[in-house]
Design an enzyme around this catalytic site. Structure first.
Site, PDB file in Angstrom:
ATOM      1  N   GLY A  17       0.735  -1.193   0.071  1.00 32.49           N
ATOM      2  CA  GLY A  17       0.085  -0.061   0.010  1.00 32.49           C
ATOM      3  C   GLY A  17       0.647   1.225   0.098  1.00 32.49           C
ATOM      4  N   ASN A  88       4.142   4.160   9.436  1.00 26.40           N
ATOM      5  CA  ASN A  88       3.007   4.111   8.502  1.00 26.40           C
ATOM      6  C   ASN A  88       2.038   2.862   8.906  1.00 26.40           C
ATOM      7  OD1 ASN A  88       1.777   4.039   5.356  1.00 26.40           O
ATOM      8  ND2 ASN A  88       2.772   1.946   5.714  1.00 26.40           N
ATOM      9  N   THR A  92      -7.446  -1.064  10.642  1.00 31.45           N
ATOM     10  CA  THR A  92      -8.869  -0.712  10.847  1.00 31.45           C
ATOM     11  C   THR A  92      -9.530  -1.931  11.585  1.00 31.45           C
ATOM     12  OG1 THR A  92      -9.559  -1.392   8.762  1.00 31.45           O
ATOM     13  CG2 THR A  92      -8.902   1.041   9.088  1.00 31.45           C
ATOM     14  N   TYR A 153     -10.519   3.980  15.061  1.00 30.72           N
ATOM     15  CA  TYR A 153      -9.271   4.503  14.177  1.00 30.72           C
ATOM     16  C   TYR A 153      -9.293   5.897  13.951  1.00 30.72           C
ATOM     17  CZ  TYR A 153      -7.352   4.604   9.341  1.00 30.72           C
ATOM     18  OH  TYR A 153      -6.459   5.047   8.633  1.00 30.72           O
ATOM     19  N   TYR A 185      -8.757   8.859   1.064  1.00 28.90           N
ATOM     20  CA  TYR A 185      -8.863   7.532   0.681  1.00 28.90           C
ATOM     21  C   TYR A 185      -7.902   7.345  -0.381  1.00 28.90           C
ATOM     22  CZ  TYR A 185     -13.248   7.118   3.545  1.00 28.90           C
ATOM     23  OH  TYR A 185     -13.897   7.086   4.698  1.00 28.90           O
TER      24      TYR A 185
HETATM   25  N1  CAA Z   1     -23.811   8.137   9.287  1.00 31.41           N
HETATM   26  C1  CAA Z   1     -24.788   7.823  10.619  1.00 31.41           C
HETATM   27  N2  CAA Z   1     -25.470   6.528  10.527  1.00 31.41           N
HETATM   28  C2  CAA Z   1     -24.871   5.861   9.772  1.00 31.41           C
HETATM   29  C3  CAA Z   1     -23.878   6.091   8.596  1.00 31.41           C
HETATM   30  C4  CAA Z   1     -23.278   7.421   8.576  1.00 31.41           C
HETATM   31  N3  CAA Z   1     -22.423   7.724   7.717  1.00 31.41           N
HETATM   32  N4  CAA Z   1     -23.944   5.023   7.931  1.00 31.41           N
HETATM   33  C5  CAA Z   1     -24.683   4.113   8.179  1.00 31.41           C
HETATM   34  N5  CAA Z   1     -25.346   4.460   9.383  1.00 31.41           N
HETATM   35  C6  CAA Z   1     -26.362   4.047  10.325  1.00 31.41           C
HETATM   36  C7  CAA Z   1     -27.559   3.213   9.232  1.00 31.41           C
HETATM   37  O1  CAA Z   1     -28.421   4.032   9.041  1.00 31.41           O
HETATM   38  C8  CAA Z   1     -27.831   2.028  10.438  1.00 31.41           C
HETATM   39  O2  CAA Z   1     -28.822   2.747  11.033  1.00 31.41           O
HETATM   40  P1  CAA Z   1     -30.162   1.898  11.585  1.00 31.41           P
HETATM   41  O3  CAA Z   1     -29.599   0.820  12.290  1.00 31.41           O
HETATM   42  O4  CAA Z   1     -30.717   3.083  12.701  1.00 31.41           O
HETATM   43  O5  CAA Z   1     -30.860   1.790  10.301  1.00 31.41           O
HETATM   44  C9  CAA Z   1     -26.758   1.752  11.016  1.00 31.41           C
HETATM   45  O6  CAA Z   1     -25.882   2.774  11.071  1.00 31.41           O
HETATM   46  C10 CAA Z   1     -26.082   0.561  10.439  1.00 31.41           C
HETATM   47  O7  CAA Z   1     -25.319   0.023  11.244  1.00 31.41           O
HETATM   48  P2  CAA Z   1     -24.686  -1.593  11.335  1.00 31.41           P
HETATM   49  O8  CAA Z   1     -23.764  -1.706  12.513  1.00 31.41           O
HETATM   50  O9  CAA Z   1     -25.670  -2.474  11.111  1.00 31.41           O
HETATM   51  O10 CAA Z   1     -23.736  -1.212   9.962  1.00 31.41           O
HETATM   52  P3  CAA Z   1     -23.228  -2.233   9.122  1.00 31.41           P
HETATM   53  O11 CAA Z   1     -23.000  -3.432   9.701  1.00 31.41           O
HETATM   54  O12 CAA Z   1     -24.023  -2.179   7.805  1.00 31.41           O
HETATM   55  O13 CAA Z   1     -21.667  -1.656   8.538  1.00 31.41           O
HETATM   56  C11 CAA Z   1     -19.792  -0.125   8.990  1.00 31.41           C
HETATM   57  C12 CAA Z   1     -21.106  -0.760   9.582  1.00 31.41           C
HETATM   58  C13 CAA Z   1     -18.873  -1.811   9.207  1.00 31.41           C
HETATM   59  C14 CAA Z   1     -19.097   0.688   9.744  1.00 31.41           C
HETATM   60  C15 CAA Z   1     -19.747   0.014   7.232  1.00 31.41           C
HETATM   61  O14 CAA Z   1     -21.050   1.100   7.084  1.00 31.41           O
HETATM   62  C16 CAA Z   1     -18.552   0.360   6.810  1.00 31.41           C
HETATM   63  O15 CAA Z   1     -17.760  -0.357   6.765  1.00 31.41           O
HETATM   64  N6  CAA Z   1     -18.487   1.777   6.621  1.00 31.41           N
HETATM   65  C17 CAA Z   1     -17.439   2.192   5.958  1.00 31.41           C
HETATM   66  C18 CAA Z   1     -16.270   2.680   6.976  1.00 31.41           C
HETATM   67  C19 CAA Z   1     -15.346   3.483   6.362  1.00 31.41           C
HETATM   68  O16 CAA Z   1     -15.429   4.256   5.708  1.00 31.41           O
HETATM   69  N7  CAA Z   1     -13.975   2.808   6.591  1.00 31.41           N
HETATM   70  C20 CAA Z   1     -12.899   3.544   6.013  1.00 31.41           C
HETATM   71  C21 CAA Z   1     -11.752   2.290   5.944  1.00 31.41           C
HETATM   72  S1  CAA Z   1     -10.478   2.938   4.855  1.00 31.41           S
HETATM   73  C22 CAA Z   1      -9.542   3.818   5.950  1.00 31.41           C
HETATM   74  O17 CAA Z   1      -9.780   3.975   6.969  1.00 31.41           O
HETATM   75  C23 CAA Z   1      -8.218   4.464   5.305  1.00 31.41           C
HETATM   76  C24 CAA Z   1      -8.368   5.702   5.722  1.00 31.41           C
HETATM   77  O18 CAA Z   1      -7.747   6.482   6.494  1.00 31.41           O
HETATM   78  C25 CAA Z   1      -9.208   6.709   4.945  1.00 31.41           C
END
Ligand code: CAA
Length: 245
Positions: A17, A88, A92, A153, A185
């Site tokens: 990466g 580095n 997550t 994170y 990202y």
């Molecule tokens: N803001 C607020 N609420 C949110 C939301 C947001 N952005 N996204 C989802 N929700 C809510 C949904 O509406 C849902 O609410 P209800 O239960 O009331 O319907 C709830 O959250 C869903 O919760 P779950 O626990 O069921 O969620 P999930 O199992 O579907 O997944 C997660 C949760 C694993 C965090 C998934 O959403 C995910 O992977 N998201 C991306 C996270 C991300 O951006 N990671 C970056 C990784 S890369 C990195 O980190 C490198 C870097 O430095 C940039």
């Protein structure tokens, strides 16, 4: 640009990466690079084969203080000194707060925050004695603006800002600069693991409408590591396609 030929860098998580792009850039600048890796020997071996005279590879978990000491000693044995440390390595364990386990919190804090401190302290002691050094911490846009699903994170990546500023203040009179790069990202395995729909939404929110490339981060790390960048310390350089301004 200053002459970095023969200087020595340690890059944690340096075989894949963003870390790999950093290791390659430093090797191309004529540096010796001690590349730290935790779990993927194949990528590390492949990188070493690319630059057999410059790169050494070192397995360890930066969340473990004893591993950090061993790896630091291995690099000193192999190359004689350390001029640049790039923190580095990071992990997550994304979950919404309501579902986050204590272990998800602890693991991420141990590696991203404590591990960075362990490596930085070892490098700092060595660099302060020599009267020069560059430490570059890889934070994240998530540390600047937070993110649903990443409380652990985000806390570690924000924590790196405080660590950077504090160490920069201590290091100034010893010739050691400490800075942060905060990538957005970037096209890596870590980002590839984000669910497809979530990633599409993220990319649509980036003004440049694309992911970053590892080398677009590495070039900023190279700049901050340069001997001629000595008047920059305690700063955060954001490289995120405009995602956070
Ligand atoms: N803001 C607020 N609420 C949110 C939301 C947001 N952005 N996204 C989802 N929700 C809510 C949904 O509406 C849902 O609410 P209800 O239960 O009331 O319907 C709830 O959250 C869903 O919760 P779950 O626990 O069921 O969620 P999930 O199992 O579907 O997944 C997660 C949760 C694993 C965090 C998934 O959403 C995910 O992977 N998201 C991306 C996270 C991300 O951006 N990671 C970056 C990784 S890369 C990195 O980190 C490198 C870097 O430095 C940039």
């Amino acid at each position: 640009m200053g002459d970095m030929t023969g200087q020595v860098a340690i890059v944690t998580g340096g075989a894949r990466g963003i870390g790999r792009a950093i290791s390659e850039r430093m090797a191309r600048r004529g540096m010796k690079v001690g590349v730290g890796y935790s779990s993927n020997p194949d990528s590390a071996e492949e990188l070493k084969a690319e630059f057999p005279d410059q790169i050494t590879i070192h397995q360890g978990n930066i969340g473990n203080r004893a591993d950090c000491e061993r790896v630091f000693d291995e690099v000193l044995q192999a190359h004689g000194r350390v001029d640049v440390l790039v923190n580095n390595a990071g992990i997550t364990a994304d979950k919404m707060v309501a579902k986050m386990e204590v272990d998800d919190w602890d693991r991420v804090v141990q590696v991203n925050l404590s591990g960075t401190f362990y490596m930085s302290q070892l490098a700092y002691l060595h660099m302060a004695e020599r009267g020069m050094g560059r430490i570059v911490n890889i934070s994240s846009v998530i540390g600047e603006k937070g993110n649903a699903g990443q409380v652990n994170y985000a806390a570690t990546k924000s924590g790196l800002f405080g660590m950077t500023m504090s160490m920069a203040q201590e290091g100034a009179r010893k010739g050691v600069t400490v800075n942060c790069v905060a990538p957005g990202y970037v096209e890596t395995d870590m980002v590839a693991a984000v669910p497809e729909q979530a990633l599409e939404k993220i990319v649509s929110g980036i003004p440049l409408k694309r992911l970053g490339q590892p080398d677009e981060i590495a070039r900023v790390v190279e700049f901050l590591s340069d001997p001629e960048s000595g008047y920059i310390t305690g700063q955060v350089y954001s490289v995120n396609g405009g995602l956070h301004m």
